[in-house]
Design a protein around this motif. Sequence first.
Motif, PDB file in Angstrom:
ATOM      1  N   GLU A  57      50.283 -10.544  52.033  1.00 42.82           N
ATOM      2  CA  GLU A  57      51.483 -10.057  51.348  1.00 42.82           C
ATOM      3  C   GLU A  57      52.644 -11.034  51.559  1.00 42.82           C
ATOM      4  N   GLN A  60      52.333 -14.082  49.396  1.00 41.45           N
ATOM      5  CA  GLN A  60      52.623 -13.769  47.989  1.00 41.45           C
ATOM      6  C   GLN A  60      54.125 -13.612  47.753  1.00 41.45           C
ATOM      7  N   VAL A  61      54.805 -12.963  48.699  1.00 51.70           N
ATOM      8  CA  VAL A  61      56.264 -12.774  48.554  1.00 51.70           C
ATOM      9  C   VAL A  61      56.964 -14.136  48.584  1.00 51.70           C
ATOM     10  N   ARG A  64      56.235 -15.736  45.247  1.00 53.17           N
ATOM     11  CA  ARG A  64      56.869 -15.011  44.130  1.00 53.17           C
ATOM     12  C   ARG A  64      58.367 -15.268  44.067  1.00 53.17           C
ATOM     13  N   GLN A  69      60.767 -23.389  47.733  1.00 55.45           N
ATOM     14  CA  GLN A  69      61.750 -24.230  47.069  1.00 55.45           C
ATOM     15  C   GLN A  69      63.152 -24.009  47.628  1.00 55.45           C
ATOM     16  N   ASP A  73      64.642 -27.638  48.411  1.00 54.07           N
ATOM     17  CA  ASP A  73      65.781 -28.184  47.657  1.00 54.07           C
ATOM     18  C   ASP A  73      66.924 -28.648  48.571  1.00 54.07           C
ATOM     19  N   ALA A 224      32.534 -24.490  32.031  1.00 51.43           N
ATOM     20  CA  ALA A 224      32.895 -23.139  32.483  1.00 51.43           C
ATOM     21  C   ALA A 224      32.003 -22.045  31.871  1.00 51.43           C
ATOM     22  N   PRO A 225      31.748 -22.081  30.557  1.00 55.27           N
ATOM     23  CA  PRO A 225      30.890 -21.021  30.002  1.00 55.27           C
ATOM     24  C   PRO A 225      29.450 -21.090  30.507  1.00 55.27           C
ATOM     25  N   ALA A 228      29.468 -19.622  33.953  1.00 56.33           N
ATOM     26  CA  ALA A 228      29.656 -18.164  33.904  1.00 56.33           C
ATOM     27  C   ALA A 228      28.343 -17.469  33.513  1.00 56.33           C
TER      28      ALA A 228
ATOM     29  N   THR B 106      63.359 -33.222  40.319  1.00 57.68           N
ATOM     30  CA  THR B 106      62.229 -32.756  41.141  1.00 57.68           C
ATOM     31  C   THR B 106      62.351 -31.267  41.416  1.00 57.68           C
ATOM     32  N   SER B 107      63.569 -30.846  41.732  1.00 58.66           N
ATOM     33  CA  SER B 107      63.802 -29.432  42.004  1.00 58.66           C
ATOM     34  C   SER B 107      63.477 -28.579  40.772  1.00 58.66           C
ATOM     35  N   ARG B 108      63.940 -29.049  39.614  1.00 57.66           N
ATOM     36  CA  ARG B 108      63.676 -28.283  38.382  1.00 57.66           C
ATOM     37  C   ARG B 108      62.177 -28.205  38.093  1.00 57.66           C
ATOM     38  N   ASN B 110      59.691 -28.472  40.222  1.00 57.95           N
ATOM     39  CA  ASN B 110      59.029 -27.594  41.191  1.00 57.95           C
ATOM     40  C   ASN B 110      59.242 -26.123  40.845  1.00 57.95           C
ATOM     41  N   ARG B 111      60.464 -25.818  40.390  1.00 61.96           N
ATOM     42  CA  ARG B 111      60.759 -24.423  40.024  1.00 61.96           C
ATOM     43  C   ARG B 111      59.893 -23.976  38.842  1.00 61.96           C
ATOM     44  N   ILE B 118      52.529 -18.704  38.945  1.00 60.42           N
ATOM     45  CA  ILE B 118      52.500 -17.235  38.975  1.00 60.42           C
ATOM     46  C   ILE B 118      52.040 -16.683  37.622  1.00 60.42           C
ATOM     47  N   LYS B 177      48.729  -4.145  46.930  1.00 58.54           N
ATOM     48  CA  LYS B 177      48.834  -5.385  47.709  1.00 58.54           C
ATOM     49  C   LYS B 177      49.127  -6.595  46.841  1.00 58.54           C
ATOM     50  N   ARG B 178      49.276  -6.366  45.539  1.00 60.28           N
ATOM     51  CA  ARG B 178      49.461  -7.497  44.624  1.00 60.28           C
ATOM     52  C   ARG B 178      50.939  -7.894  44.582  1.00 60.28           C
ATOM     53  N   ALA B 179      51.426  -8.436  45.698  1.00 66.69           N
ATOM     54  CA  ALA B 179      52.860  -8.726  45.805  1.00 66.69           C
ATOM     55  C   ALA B 179      53.300  -9.881  44.914  1.00 66.69           C
ATOM     56  N   LEU B 180      52.370 -10.797  44.618  1.00 69.22           N
ATOM     57  CA  LEU B 180      52.750 -11.957  43.805  1.00 69.22           C
ATOM     58  C   LEU B 180      53.155 -11.533  42.400  1.00 69.22           C
ATOM     59  N   ARG B 199      34.725 -17.664  29.023  1.00 65.80           N
ATOM     60  CA  ARG B 199      34.270 -17.584  30.417  1.00 65.80           C
ATOM     61  C   ARG B 199      33.668 -16.220  30.746  1.00 65.80           C
TER      62      ARG B 199
END
Lengths: 355, 220
Positions: A57, A60-61, A64, A69, A73, A224-225, A228, B106-108, B110-111, B118, B177-180, B199
Amino acid sequence: MPVPPDQIATMLGPMRDQLAQAEADGAADAAPTDFADARAALDQMEALAAESADMGEWSQVLARDGWWQRFTDPYTRALVAVGEKKYGGAGGAGAPPDDATMLANMVGVFEQSITQLAGNPDEAHLVPVLREVVDLGKSGLSFPRFLRELELRGINQQMLGLSVQRHHLEAQAQQARDLLDPAREQMATALVAAYDGLAGRNELGVVDPLEFELARLRVEHEWAPVIARQDYVAERTPLVVFLLIDWIDAHTSWAPKDERFLGDNAAQTKENIERTQQCNPGFVRVRLDLLSEAIGLDFPALFDEPIFPQVRKNGGPYFSDERVDIARALEPACTPGASPPDDLLARAAAIGPNS
Amino acid sequence: MDERHREYVEYYRVRTAKYDGSTIYQESARTEHALLDAFEQSATLEEAAEKVTAGNLATANAIALLNDQWRARLEVYEELEETVKAEAPRQVMAAVEGVTDVVDATSRVNRVLAAGAIAETADELHRVEFVGDLAVMEQLEVYRRAEIPDRWRSLYDAEIARTEQDGREVAAEVAAKRALVPDWKLDHDELWETRHRRRIPISDDALRARIEQHRALEWG
């Protein structure tokens, strides 16, 4: 359970070290706000670890909400400020303040890389190129002549190309070959061919990493196919064979002693055997219908699939030569309400229990 | 032009030649030429350095290389109909347009790349979650459709009900749990997009049937 301290240290430790080095180099004086922001970002990342349920978690946080960065930065700006303070402002490309210093710094970086590569599995591939740079840098050339030689001799290209190692691609192909995984083997072989194609087009035999990355995208897309489908077949084939072998084995005299059917008592064992005898044919027919609907394969075709040798190798006692023969011969007879043919039952009985 | 100046000119000549004729590094070829021009057409090295600084030629060169690289990736993603992956290259090129500072660029970049990763994860999840459930859905079909004696039917009906309930509970746990991508929801229509469809190895009819089953199970 929050993230354990050792995992926090693993994740944030290197950045704490970087920041400490930047502070030692004068970053807090050169760019106080950026330096403080970088430190605050690290502190906040650590605080988030305490609020997260686990490492997953937390990671991921961090991703996200862009925490990497938020550190990188201001940290980068602080480093740039240190450099500008040290050199009195960037001299601009091609006009560094002092050629000799620039050359010495560059050679120093490569010497340090050579030291750090000691014991690395790729040391033998990487060091000769880096050594050439160091030797060239110490040969008495001026900085611009040194830079020119790096280009002329293709050393810059070679250094870029080091990120793609042909022997790694070959190792991938060999690994897939060892695992009897034909689709992945062919994909890895195609990557080797793509590498060789690019190297062949370059007069120095060097591969541009970007060109290889693009070739890799195309090759992986193409395969890939196939992968799969192969994985789908590999996963389903044993399911049918298990049902068939369990079905015929449930009709043998030793079935009550086989761990597959053993219950807590004799009555339960008998029920397990009867359930297998009576239900497996129906299950087999639906499994084969599903396979046919999904990928148009019937039961005999499964054994001709390129992935079958791997399925067989991984299938344990169910995939001995005799049992595969029995399963293939048995399938047409395995229908609801039917019993196994006597000749096949005799062969299955001769094999004995699984344990 | 003194000796040191001549040496820099020769260096930039070699650099420029490297990109000439490249189909990928076209923008870089132009900015490398601009750098070479600055050195060739100056009387002194100091004048050349002033031109490089005034024209921000070094930064332009770095951004040209970024653009060349991401344009090349974009072209391949478009060719392969990887529509989601093509977004990051587009946004990278838009993000660095007009930027005059390498650190800022570079910053831009990376963002954009972090957001792109994601978005790609969220997109991949449609297929990964669905394909991950395929084997269990097929097992449920086996139990449901199999011709078996009535004596065993209730046993397997109970097994079906238990598996369906377990699937819902696991799906809820995984979602928590899918925090992303906390608000992510499986969109079955995405599975028909080329980047996913190719696929998923099963036929269109089978895919339609499994999607219908998956929707009814409410595991997504």
